[in-house]
Design a protein around this motif. Structure first.
Motif, PDB file in Angstrom:
ATOM      1  N   UNK A  78       0.816  -1.297  -0.135  1.00 15.40           N
ATOM      2  CA  UNK A  78       0.232   0.138  -0.019  1.00 15.40           C
ATOM      3  C   UNK A  78       1.028   1.222  -0.194  1.00 15.40           C
ATOM      4  N   UNK A  79       1.849   1.090   0.729  1.00 14.99           N
ATOM      5  CA  UNK A  79       2.736   2.444   0.998  1.00 14.99           C
ATOM      6  C   UNK A  79       3.352   2.974  -0.387  1.00 14.99           C
ATOM      7  N   UNK A  97       2.874   6.145  -5.226  1.00 20.51           N
ATOM      8  CA  UNK A  97       2.535   6.475  -6.576  1.00 20.51           C
ATOM      9  C   UNK A  97       1.767   7.500  -7.034  1.00 20.51           C
ATOM     10  N   UNK A  98       0.694   7.749  -5.960  1.00 18.51           N
ATOM     11  CA  UNK A  98      -0.296   8.712  -6.082  1.00 18.51           C
ATOM     12  C   UNK A  98       0.433   9.895  -6.031  1.00 18.51           C
ATOM     13  N   UNK A  99       1.322  10.097  -4.982  1.00 17.55           N
ATOM     14  CA  UNK A  99       2.198  11.176  -4.637  1.00 17.55           C
ATOM     15  C   UNK A  99       2.962  11.651  -5.693  1.00 17.55           C
ATOM     16  N   UNK A 100       3.687  10.731  -6.320  1.00 16.18           N
ATOM     17  CA  UNK A 100       4.570  11.047  -7.585  1.00 16.18           C
ATOM     18  C   UNK A 100       3.637  11.635  -8.656  1.00 16.18           C
ATOM     19  N   UNK A 101       2.482  11.261  -8.765  1.00 13.17           N
ATOM     20  CA  UNK A 101       1.481  11.586  -9.923  1.00 13.17           C
ATOM     21  C   UNK A 101       1.005  12.934  -9.461  1.00 13.17           C
ATOM     22  N   UNK A 149      -6.090  17.960  -3.248  1.00 12.01           N
ATOM     23  CA  UNK A 149      -6.341  16.516  -4.312  1.00 12.01           C
ATOM     24  C   UNK A 149      -5.747  15.287  -3.626  1.00 12.01           C
ATOM     25  N   UNK A 150      -4.623  15.465  -3.020  1.00 10.19           N
ATOM     26  CA  UNK A 150      -4.021  14.347  -2.434  1.00 10.19           C
ATOM     27  C   UNK A 150      -4.698  13.750  -1.352  1.00 10.19           C
ATOM     28  N   UNK A 151      -5.341  14.732  -0.455  1.00  6.21           N
ATOM     29  CA  UNK A 151      -5.874  14.174   1.021  1.00  6.21           C
ATOM     30  C   UNK A 151      -7.135  13.620   0.433  1.00  6.21           C
ATOM     31  N   UNK A 178      -0.617   8.140   5.948  1.00  4.87           N
ATOM     32  CA  UNK A 178      -0.529   9.452   5.552  1.00  4.87           C
ATOM     33  C   UNK A 178       0.782  10.094   6.394  1.00  4.87           C
ATOM     34  N   UNK A 179       0.815   9.545   7.775  1.00  5.24           N
ATOM     35  CA  UNK A 179       1.854  10.085   8.609  1.00  5.24           C
ATOM     36  C   UNK A 179       2.819   9.106   9.227  1.00  5.24           C
TER      37      UNK A 179
END
Ligand code: SF4
Ligand code: SF4
Length: 472
Positions: free
Chosen positions: A118-119, A125-129, A155-157, A211-212
């Motif tokens: 998941x991480x 991968x969502x973060x890179x995007x 958007x990310x959250x 997330x944290x």
């Protein structure tokens, strides 16, 4: 190793000098192993999300209903009475993981652990995007709140929250069953407020973890990571830096075009730091095997790319044991591995045997506490019992009746005639066993009772029968 070189042991990469959290912004991995890991993660994610919704013989494929103490594993239904099977399965799991760790290090963490999947394969991968690669993420983190930062963070959250909520739903399907979850969804959250609250709590926990807390799970919280120092030895194959080749006689050195590194005595490591930048736990693998390394292989891919660019052989960081690097020794089936394998084979054999002996219906017939025996007309001794039948299948078991096979006597149910036990349910009741005194040899006899469904024998059980001493 000098004291200076050993300094990395005094700190961890995720905590800065002031003792505050240092965020890791790993470079986006790329390369052959990363591609393989992506395929492995797709397979595991599909399995994880689909398993509670698949049915085998009408049973959920995987379910762990702790509250009602019902468990489905690969479509087989397990009850608390099958707890011994669960314990043996757990033991097999532990030995299997230990065996694998002794042989191949923390390979499970990098390729199969849901935390890493998941991480690294979903949220990063969502973060890179959304945020871009390492450089862009560092810049975004340092910059003041402006329209761009607010937009990207929101958007990310939101994306994270939606996925966490989905994971929480799937998690609930594992716990209470997918059929019930789907029914609850149709009936709406107001009809099941407590379930909705549980879902939001799960979502919050997932939010906190992914997330944290992130890589801290692998570094600080996971007990498996802590076991590394006990399980690994010089023969374990782990993600390792070939320090013999990388350092040579005069150590690593930055790359200079047309320089004869061999003549200068420098190793193949060009000190580019790409293996450190790509590491999701922020460590420098060149310091040797460390507890923080989750064997994700990102540094292997990264270093191979660098080696290709500077036209040196790949594999400066690779899967290797310390003995392979230092003594050029190939993988050996060590006595420790042989021992673990033997224990694993024995436990697996026991489990298979027990699974074969496991019946569809479990019968328990016990004398009612505090009751002795009754002496009836015609020299008949009668004992009273409570019976409990557990149907472990997904089908009703009908026309149930008992037969006393060890003695000549009769079994009389308090209820009338044959009866049924519904699928995945239990049936309880009272019965009397009556035996003629001539057939009784001691004051405590062991009786053998068969349980039939129609003409089919489905279970055999035993119980005790009390009689007066004079019948000895
Ligand atoms: S990526 Fe390879 S060459 Fe670059 S610092 Fe790491 S080990 Fe050395
Ligand atoms: S050292 Fe390499 S294998 Fe270990 S966690 Fe970092 S990138 Fe992954």
């Amino acid at each position: 190793m000098s004291q200076d070189q050993d300094n990395f042991r005094d700190t961890i990469a995720t905590i800065n000098e002031e003792g505050k959290r240092a965020w890791i912004f790993p470079k986006k991995p790329s390369g052959k192993l990363y591609e393989y890991r992506k395929y492995a993660s797709y397979f595991l994610l599909v399995f994880l999300f689909a398993a509670p919704f698949l049915k085998v013989n009408g049973n959920q494929f995987l379910m762990f209903n702790v509250l009602e103490r019902r468990f489905n594993v690969f479509g087989f239904l397990f009850w608390p009475q099958d707890f011994y099977l669960f314990v043996i399965s757990m033991l097999i799991g532990v030995v299997f993981v230990a065996l694998f760790t002794v042989a191949f290090g923390r390979i499970f963490c990098g390729w199969m652990c849901p935390q890493t999947i998941f991480m690294e394969m979903v949220f990063r991968r969502i973060e890179y995007w959304i945020d871009g690669d390492r450089g862009a993420q560092i810049k975004l983190d340092r910059q003041k709140w402006n329209a761009e930062k607010i937009r990207k963070r929101v958007i990310k959250w939101i994306a994270f929250f939606m996925i966490f909520y989905l994971i929480a739903n799937v998690f609930l399907a594992y716990l209470i069953g997918s059929d019930r979850l789907i029914r609850y969804i149709y009936e709406g959250p107001l009809a099941h407020l407590s379930t909705m609250v549980s879902l939001l709590i799960f979502t919050a926990v997932f939010y906190f973890v992914f997330a944290w807390f992130r890589e801290q799970v692998c570094i600080i919280a996971c007990p498996y990571g802590r076991m590394q120092s006990v399980l690994l030895d010089n023969k374990s194959i782990v993600v390792a830096y070939d320090h013999k080749r990388g350092e040579a006689e005069n150590g690593r050195k930055k790359w200079r075009k047309d320089e004869d590194r061999e003549a200068l005595g420098h190793g193949d490591c060009i000190d580019c730091f790409q293996c450190v930048n790509v590491c999701p736990t922020g460590i420098d693998i060149r310091n040797g095997t460390q507890l923080e390394c989750v064997n994700c292989t990102a540094c292997i891919d990264e270093c191979d790319t660098i080696m290709e660019k500077v036209k040196l052989p790949k594999g400066l960081i690779r899967y290797a044991s310390e003995d392979e690097i230092v003594k050029k020794e190939k993988f050996k089936f060590t006595p420790r591995l042989k021992g673990y394998t033997a224990v694993l084979v024995i436990l697996t054999g026991i489990l298979i045997g027990m699974l074969f002996l496991r019946t569809d219906l479990e019968a328990n017939i016990l004398r009612l506490p505090g009751q002795l025996y009754e002496h009836k007309e015609g020299n008949i001794i009668s004992n009273v019992y409570a019976y409990k039948l557990v149907n472990k299948t997904s089908k009703d078991i009908n026309d149930i009746h008992f037969a006393l096979v060890s003695h000549k006597g009769t079994i009389k149910l308090v209820r009338e005639g044959d009866f049924s036990v519904k699928a995945q349910q239990l049936s309880e009741g009272t019965l009397f066993i009556e035996i003629n005194n001539a057939a009784i040899k001691s004051d405590k006899e062991k009786l053998k009772i068969e349980v039939y469904s129609g003409d089919t024998l489905i279970e055999t059980t035993t119980t005790a029968f009390l009689a007066p001493r004079s019948y000895k």
